[in-house]
Design a protein around this motif. Sequence first.
Motif, PDB file in Angstrom:
ATOM      1  N   MET A   1     -10.506 -16.989  -7.382  1.00 53.23           N
ATOM      2  CA  MET A   1     -10.110 -16.245  -8.382  1.00 53.23           C
ATOM      3  C   MET A   1     -10.739 -14.827  -8.499  1.00 53.23           C
ATOM      4  N   LEU A   2     -11.820 -14.928  -8.116  1.00 54.86           N
ATOM      5  CA  LEU A   2     -12.868 -13.597  -8.132  1.00 54.86           C
ATOM      6  C   LEU A   2     -12.298 -12.565  -6.924  1.00 54.86           C
ATOM      7  N   LEU A   3     -12.145 -13.187  -5.638  1.00 53.41           N
ATOM      8  CA  LEU A   3     -11.598 -12.298  -4.709  1.00 53.41           C
ATOM      9  C   LEU A   3     -10.436 -11.818  -5.199  1.00 53.41           C
ATOM     10  N   GLU A   4      -9.293 -12.568  -5.715  1.00 54.69           N
ATOM     11  CA  GLU A   4      -8.213 -12.079  -6.307  1.00 54.69           C
ATOM     12  C   GLU A   4      -8.333 -10.905  -7.227  1.00 54.69           C
ATOM     13  N   SER A   5      -9.396 -11.091  -8.085  1.00 58.08           N
ATOM     14  CA  SER A   5      -9.615 -10.088  -8.998  1.00 58.08           C
ATOM     15  C   SER A   5     -10.106  -8.591  -8.512  1.00 58.08           C
ATOM     16  N   VAL A   6     -11.137  -8.849  -7.175  1.00 57.58           N
ATOM     17  CA  VAL A   6     -11.525  -7.845  -6.485  1.00 57.58           C
ATOM     18  C   VAL A   6     -10.299  -6.986  -5.770  1.00 57.58           C
ATOM     19  N   ALA A   7      -9.476  -7.667  -5.362  1.00 56.51           N
ATOM     20  CA  ALA A   7      -8.181  -7.079  -4.694  1.00 56.51           C
ATOM     21  C   ALA A   7      -7.369  -6.310  -5.828  1.00 56.51           C
ATOM     22  N   VAL A   8      -7.043  -7.159  -7.047  1.00 57.08           N
ATOM     23  CA  VAL A   8      -6.457  -6.631  -8.097  1.00 57.08           C
ATOM     24  C   VAL A   8      -7.051  -5.070  -8.549  1.00 57.08           C
ATOM     25  N   GLY A   9      -8.445  -5.456  -8.825  1.00 56.46           N
ATOM     26  CA  GLY A   9      -9.321  -4.307  -9.243  1.00 56.46           C
ATOM     27  C   GLY A   9      -9.115  -3.008  -8.074  1.00 56.46           C
ATOM     28  N   LEU A  10      -9.406  -3.330  -7.145  1.00 57.44           N
ATOM     29  CA  LEU A  10      -9.326  -2.398  -6.139  1.00 57.44           C
ATOM     30  C   LEU A  10      -8.267  -1.564  -6.118  1.00 57.44           C
ATOM     31  N   LEU A  11      -6.903  -2.332  -5.972  1.00 61.77           N
ATOM     32  CA  LEU A  11      -5.839  -1.694  -6.030  1.00 61.77           C
ATOM     33  C   LEU A  11      -5.575  -0.621  -7.146  1.00 61.77           C
ATOM     34  N   GLY A  12      -6.029  -1.539  -8.475  1.00 64.87           N
ATOM     35  CA  GLY A  12      -5.477  -0.814  -9.577  1.00 64.87           C
ATOM     36  C   GLY A  12      -6.414   0.576  -9.693  1.00 64.87           C
ATOM     37  N   THR A  13      -7.456   0.406  -9.365  1.00 63.54           N
ATOM     38  CA  THR A  13      -8.278   1.563  -9.410  1.00 63.54           C
ATOM     39  C   THR A  13      -7.963   2.716  -8.713  1.00 63.54           C
ATOM     40  N   LEU A  14      -7.629   2.349  -7.399  1.00 61.00           N
ATOM     41  CA  LEU A  14      -6.806   3.141  -6.321  1.00 61.00           C
ATOM     42  C   LEU A  14      -5.727   4.056  -7.143  1.00 61.00           C
ATOM     43  N   ALA A  15      -5.155   3.220  -7.605  1.00 58.67           N
ATOM     44  CA  ALA A  15      -3.666   3.700  -8.335  1.00 58.67           C
ATOM     45  C   ALA A  15      -3.946   4.404  -9.613  1.00 58.67           C
ATOM     46  N   GLY A  16      -4.853   3.946 -10.518  1.00 60.69           N
ATOM     47  CA  GLY A  16      -5.431   4.640 -11.486  1.00 60.69           C
ATOM     48  C   GLY A  16      -6.088   5.967 -11.246  1.00 60.69           C
ATOM     49  N   ILE A  17      -6.836   6.221 -10.088  1.00 60.33           N
ATOM     50  CA  ILE A  17      -7.653   7.329  -9.726  1.00 60.33           C
ATOM     51  C   ILE A  17      -6.320   8.431  -9.397  1.00 60.33           C
ATOM     52  N   ALA A  18      -5.535   7.943  -8.537  1.00 61.42           N
ATOM     53  CA  ALA A  18      -4.351   8.843  -8.134  1.00 61.42           C
ATOM     54  C   ALA A  18      -3.463   9.494  -9.369  1.00 61.42           C
ATOM     55  N   VAL A  19      -3.229   8.429 -10.268  1.00 63.64           N
ATOM     56  CA  VAL A  19      -2.260   8.916 -11.616  1.00 63.64           C
ATOM     57  C   VAL A  19      -3.225   9.749 -12.507  1.00 63.64           C
ATOM     58  N   GLY A  20      -4.486   9.371 -12.678  1.00 66.36           N
ATOM     59  CA  GLY A  20      -5.395  10.246 -13.458  1.00 66.36           C
ATOM     60  C   GLY A  20      -5.569  11.741 -13.135  1.00 66.36           C
ATOM     61  N   LEU A  21      -5.541  11.753 -11.698  1.00 65.14           N
ATOM     62  CA  LEU A  21      -5.866  13.135 -11.063  1.00 65.14           C
ATOM     63  C   LEU A  21      -4.799  14.223 -11.235  1.00 65.14           C
ATOM     64  N   ILE A  22      -3.256  13.558 -11.443  1.00 66.18           N
ATOM     65  CA  ILE A  22      -2.302  14.589 -11.806  1.00 66.18           C
ATOM     66  C   ILE A  22      -2.656  15.350 -12.932  1.00 66.18           C
ATOM     67  N   PRO A  23      -2.865  14.721 -14.051  1.00 67.21           N
ATOM     68  CA  PRO A  23      -2.875  15.573 -15.330  1.00 67.21           C
ATOM     69  C   PRO A  23      -4.245  16.347 -15.477  1.00 67.21           C
ATOM     70  N   ALA A  24      -5.140  15.673 -14.739  1.00 66.90           N
ATOM     71  CA  ALA A  24      -6.408  16.065 -14.659  1.00 66.90           C
ATOM     72  C   ALA A  24      -6.396  17.631 -13.985  1.00 66.90           C
ATOM     73  N   TRP A  25      -5.788  17.546 -12.728  1.00 65.80           N
ATOM     74  CA  TRP A  25      -5.491  18.716 -11.916  1.00 65.80           C
ATOM     75  C   TRP A  25      -4.793  19.771 -12.611  1.00 65.80           C
ATOM     76  N   TYR A  26      -3.576  19.334 -13.556  1.00 64.26           N
ATOM     77  CA  TYR A  26      -2.839  20.262 -14.234  1.00 64.26           C
ATOM     78  C   TYR A  26      -3.937  21.120 -15.193  1.00 64.26           C
ATOM     79  N   LEU A  27      -4.668  20.351 -15.884  1.00 66.29           N
ATOM     80  CA  LEU A  27      -5.657  20.770 -16.843  1.00 66.29           C
ATOM     81  C   LEU A  27      -6.681  21.700 -16.410  1.00 66.29           C
ATOM     82  N   GLN A  28      -7.022  21.360 -15.029  1.00 63.45           N
ATOM     83  CA  GLN A  28      -8.022  22.279 -14.466  1.00 63.45           C
ATOM     84  C   GLN A  28      -7.465  23.509 -14.095  1.00 63.45           C
ATOM     85  N   GLU A  29      -6.215  23.426 -13.803  1.00 59.09           N
ATOM     86  CA  GLU A  29      -5.441  24.774 -13.338  1.00 59.09           C
ATOM     87  C   GLU A  29      -5.086  25.810 -14.498  1.00 59.09           C
TER      88      GLU A  29
END
Lengths: 245, 424
Positions: free
Chosen positions: B331-359
């Motif tokens: 279960m912990l390994l599953e959560s690492v996979a979920v966490g990793l995937l979610g984090t990568l997706a979250g960074i990608a999604v969060g960077l879009i408005p962050a970039w807009y606000l930066q520019e």
Amino acid sequence: MKKQLLIPFALLTCGAFAQTPSGHSILEKVDANMTSETSITTSKMIIHGRRVSRTIESRSWSTGADNAFTEYLAPARERGTKMLKLGDRLWMYSPDTDRTIQLSGHMLRQSVMGSDLSYEDMMDDPRLAQIYAAEIVGTEAVEERPCWVLQLTANEQDVAYQSRKLWVDQERYVPVREELYAKGGKLLKRINLSGFKRIDERWYPMRMVFKDMLKNGKGTEFIVATIEFNAEIPSHILTKAALRR
Amino acid sequence: MIRFLIKGLLRDRSRSLFPVMVVAIGVALTVLLQSWINGVMSDMIRSNANYSTGHIKLTTRAYAANEEQNPNDLALLDAGPLTDRLQKKYPGLHFVSRIRFGGLLDIPDEQGETREQAPVAGLGIDLLSPGSTEADRLNIRKSIIRGRMPEKPGEVLVSEDLARKLAVGPGRAATVLGSTMYGSMAMHNFTIVGTVRFGIAAMDRGAMVADLDDVRRMLDMEDTAAELLGYFDDGQYRDTAAVRIVAEVNAAVDNPTDEFAPVMRALRDQNDLAEYLDLAKNMTRIISGVFVVAMSIVLWNLGLIAGLRRYGEIGVRLAIGEQKGHIYCSMLLESVAVGLLGTLAGIAVGLIPAWYLQEYGVDIGAMMDNSSMMISSVMRAQITVQTFLIGFVPGLLSTVLGTALAGTGIYRRQTSQLFKELEV
């Protein structure tokens, strides 16, 4: 017995009231000494700053309470700088820039040449009896001379100092000390007047020490070298054309 | 084993999609929030440093005590030799002289009489020396709205708002009326060659920028400086180094009671920036901490719900002899996979408005009409390396922590009860 005591007491009281003039009449006599229809003054202003002291010499022509023309004579950096005040408008001329700049409103309350005097202090010659209601609030000896202490309250709103406290020499009718207050009662300036000289029929202080209470400096001495009262002033002097001349 | 777990995750969307989405949303919010706060805080520090405080600032003691009044009568004397000495002792810093002054900007008509005038906040900086970095530091070149940079003595820039108020543009003559260092009247003619939008409300209201030598001539301040500002060569403020240098310089001053003796202050010692700097320093940790706690609670609940939903599955796995520890680890390994995937997706999604606000930023100029703070009127995000990394720790940590907390329920299951439970 009571009647015998009361009569001399009443006489004494009446005598005392008869001897003490009203605040207004004291102010009128002060004005008679301090103001004139016209005056021509040569003066020296010693400004004691926090770092250095400077001496600025100037010559002024004034008519009435509100119109004056001043030309700076020394030091070299200030020589040729001129100021003209007509009513509530003031023009300054600098020979370096060959520009005449008009100042008005709150700028008139700014310091002149870094001194403790504002442009209004320097160029106005106010008739106190016309602007202020005076009340005698006490007597006090200043420099061993008996003085009346007058509390002055402005009759109008648009004045530089809403109230003043004046120590007036009881014999000469000249102010020997003055405190100038803002509307809220804050002490803005203190002036000590000395070196009284008899000129024609009046007494006049030849030395005044101004201290702006809101500044850290050591005050400004204003020394009158020569003064002529009610002298004839050519009409062209109090004009803008005279600034560039 | 890992392949088996991943297959399980992909085939059972309730175990993968929903948790990944929750982690991704949380991480995206964290990334956006971190970049925004980082941008706003960095901008405030940068604006203050560039326009007002430097990374370190040297003035006289008396000037420092009355700084808001621009008391040029209390300026540093012999600024040239003083700068050379400091430059030699601290080669990693670049020192510049500045003079601020207040005055009246007077615009003449054709006859040379006053046509318009307004109060002006003047700034004297080195604009004309070859190799001077001051114009770039204040981003003046890029901020010019009309006209050009001063190229010779007597040329000045004024803020665009002030120029419009006075109805003047490049090429117009203007006279500044002020006070010299010794209190005398100072009048100096200039030519306006350009207008600038500084992007700082306090300056846009009514500032002018002139070459330092012109200002010195006007204010009778030859070889003096109201302020000596020091900047680290890489342009980044380093608090520890600045505080150390300040302590060294101040300790070397012979006469601590002389009000005209020099005193050095670090950026943190000025404009009430100390708390702000400390807050900025800890902000990443605070955001991470809050996110870890919040996400842990969310994912703990998520884990509990999933645990309940997988009650039967875990029971069967226990009943067929799988070790509790093995189930917990899977279960912990599953959560690492979920966490990793979610984090990568979250960074990608969060960077879009962050970039807009930066520019593009958010213009808050309308709310800052009366502000005297040295902060930009356009608030921007700032994406840094930290922005990319910040999502990983809380994204992974909180997911694993949530699962770890929820998974402890496995150890409470009694094998003897399992078959009875599974009959139901």
